[in-house]
Enzyme design. Structure first.
Site, PDB file in Angstrom:
ATOM      1  N   SER A 227      98.690  61.424  66.905  1.00 17.88           N
ATOM      2  CA  SER A 227      96.494  62.225  66.199  1.00 17.88           C
ATOM      3  C   SER A 227      97.640  63.227  64.958  1.00 17.88           C
ATOM      4  O   SER A 227      98.048  63.266  65.417  1.00 17.88           O
ATOM      5  CB  SER A 227      95.228  62.461  66.654  1.00 17.88           C
ATOM      6  OG  SER A 227      96.003  63.409  66.881  1.00 17.88           O
ATOM      7  N   LYS A 228      96.548  62.655  64.065  1.00 18.79           N
ATOM      8  CA  LYS A 228      96.913  63.946  63.075  1.00 18.79           C
ATOM      9  C   LYS A 228      97.027  65.199  63.437  1.00 18.79           C
ATOM     10  O   LYS A 228      97.357  66.324  62.868  1.00 18.79           O
ATOM     11  CB  LYS A 228      96.183  63.191  61.398  1.00 18.79           C
ATOM     12  CG  LYS A 228      96.211  63.874  60.392  1.00 18.79           C
ATOM     13  CD  LYS A 228      97.266  64.061  59.804  1.00 18.79           C
ATOM     14  CE  LYS A 228      97.918  66.282  58.866  1.00 18.79           C
ATOM     15  NZ  LYS A 228      96.545  65.775  58.154  1.00 18.79           N
TER      16      LYS A 228
END
Ligand code: GLU
Length: 489
Positions: free
Chosen positions: A254-255
């Site tokens: 996930s960013k």
């Protein structure tokens, strides 16, 4: 196959291009190139709060950097445009009527309040939250009368009984009971179409034959299959790519938690795009379980969807470093020079453009470090010592300056003896230094460790006599003298 293959990459421009998105683009591109098809870019940019021009640019730039420019898209144009969903409203306009005529939807008159209370009850009963189907029971005549009366309504998908079967090129046959698919809203009050309907409409009208996208869209796919069936449109073939997992067993990438989720991270670090593309290609796909390095042409020749795995693909950054190092080693030297220069400028080590003297140093640094570089930005850390105004000594280097009591004197004498100008070649300089050490009654090791420490501030690095040549006579003398100072302190 009768119709020509048409595939698409359909990112939502929400700020960055995910490395998984880059893989989706690559796999679509590979399928198109391999089968002589067309690869389309469609921007799903209807979320006006999250979509900015800057994020659209990030997508264009990222794809261009990887060499994955689309055949048809917002910038290229093409016969099936416009290629931004935000510009397709006109085309969606007749959809609500078409859906009603085909009978795959029903008007829903439920108010927000009613929907909220249904949801609350479902939460309290611990059952799946979804629309309870109340308006399915409204007769056609009643519905028409209520619509005519001006009562606000949405259009909901009328999911049929039975089950929906997805023949997926990667996952095999996936089946879902239709009672588990919600009667989702397809057209909002006021006529706006929702995401899942727009995707189906666009894929259909853009002639997409194969939908290749991330596994996170699997639930959408079942709703979309129901829409295809409701519209009486031929379904495309689907292939759902495995999730990309975080580097160290931390689940999904996930960013928020992993900066390396964004393609820009790799761009900024200066990984060569051809190396990155090669590495991305192996995220969930392999040719034969042993081939790693592949040119773009080889990827096109060898790629096939049926060798994509079902299980999640872990992001292996060590492998990227290894692979990228290999690409950099095989690259012409002038490209290495060109690629490292902006990082040296940015770090304030050299002017923009570099002076002649700096350019000579950059060239020498490129020669010395080409074999060690994993990405171009690493040059500032590997070769910062070359450009630093004063040398900072790492602990081990500082210790090497202190090992013997006579080191300060040794460094001063060595500086005074150093030939000026320096010999043009490191081997000749080394031969001279060996003779000088012998004549001074020293072992070679007694000389090289403190000299390296004084010249670079480090205990390791490129060959010591290359180091002399990179720095030049005057800088060597100045640093040997500062090193002597540090040794004596
Ligand atoms: N716009 C979606 C996304 O960025 C992709 C939709 C699709 O490929 O159908 O995740």
């Amino acid at each position: 196959m009768t119709s020509p293959v048409r595939v698409r990459f359909a990112p939502s421009p929400t700020g960055y291009l995910h490395v998984g998105g880059a893989r989706t683009a690559l796999f679509n591109w590979l399928v198109a190139r391999r089968l002589g098809g067309v690869y389309v870019l469609r921007l799903e940019d209807t979320d006006t709060e999250r979509n900015t021009d800057a994020s659209v640019r990030t997508i264009y730039d990222g794809l261009r950097w990887l060499g994955l420019d689309p055949d048809e898209g917002p910038e290229q144009g093409g016969p099936k445009g416009p290629y931004r969903q935000s510009e397709r409203d006109e085309l969606y306009r007749g959809l609500a009527d078409e859906l009603l005529v085909r009978g795959g939807v029903y008007p829903c008159f439920c108010t927000k309040e009613r929907l909220a209370s249904v949801r609350e009850k479902q939460i309290a009963d611990r059952v799946t939250q979804r629309y309870d189907g109340l308006c399915r029971a409204v007769s056609r005549e009643d519905a028409e009368a209520r619509v005519k009366n001006g009562e606000p309504f949405t259009l909901r998908l009328k999911v049929p009984e039975g089950e929906t079967v997805l023949p997926d090129l990667i996952r095999g046959e996936v089946r879902v009971k239709n009672e588990d698919i919600e009667d989702i809203i397809l057209v909002r009050t006021g006529g706006a179409v929702v995401y899942n309907l727009a995707v189906v409409f666009d894929d259909h009208h853009m002639g997409v034959t194969h939908v290749i996208r991330g596994e996170d869209h699997l639930t959408n796919t079942f709703k979309q299959l129901c829409i295809y069936d409701a519209m009486g449109w031929t379904r495309p073939v689907f292939a759902h790519l495995p999730l990309i997992l975080a580097p160290a067993g931390e689940g999904k990438l996930s960013k928020r938690k992993h900066p390396e989720a964004a393609l820009e991270w790799y761009q900024r670090k200066g990984y060569p795009p051809e190396a990155l593309l090669n590495w991305i290609c192996l995220l969930g796909w392999s040719f034969d379980d042993k081939t790693e390095i592949m040119t773009r042409e080889e990827m096109v020749e060898r790629f096939s969807i049926d060798r994509v795995v079902k299980s999640g693909a872990r992001l292996n950054l060590e492998k990227l470093d290894w692979m990228s190092g290999d690409y950099i080693r095989r690259m012409p030297l002038d490209r290495v020079v060109r690629e490292i220069t902006p990082y040296l400028v940015e770090a304030g080590f050299v002017a923009s453009p570099p002076t002649a003297d700096e350019a000579t140093k950059i060239h020498a640094v490129a020669v010395a470090e080409q074999g060690r570089l994993r990405c171009f930005s690493q040059i500032t850390e590997l070769a910062g010592w070359v450009f630093a105004k004063t040398v900072a000594y790492e602990a081990k280097a500082a210790a090497n300056l202190k090992k013997r009591p006579d080191t300060a004197d040794l460094l001063r004498r060595y500086a005074a003896a150093l030939p000026e100008p320096l010999f043009a070649d490191g081997k000749a300089l080394e031969a001279w230094a060996r003779d000088w050490a012998t004549a001074s009654g020293l072992g070679f090791g007694d000389l090289v460790h403190p000299v390296r420490a004084a010249l670079t501030g480090r205990a390791q690095g490129p060959g010591l006599f290359e180091v002399h040549l990179i720095l030049g006579h005057a800088t060597c003398v100045a640093r040997l003298s500062s090193g002597a100072g540090a040794a004596a302190s």
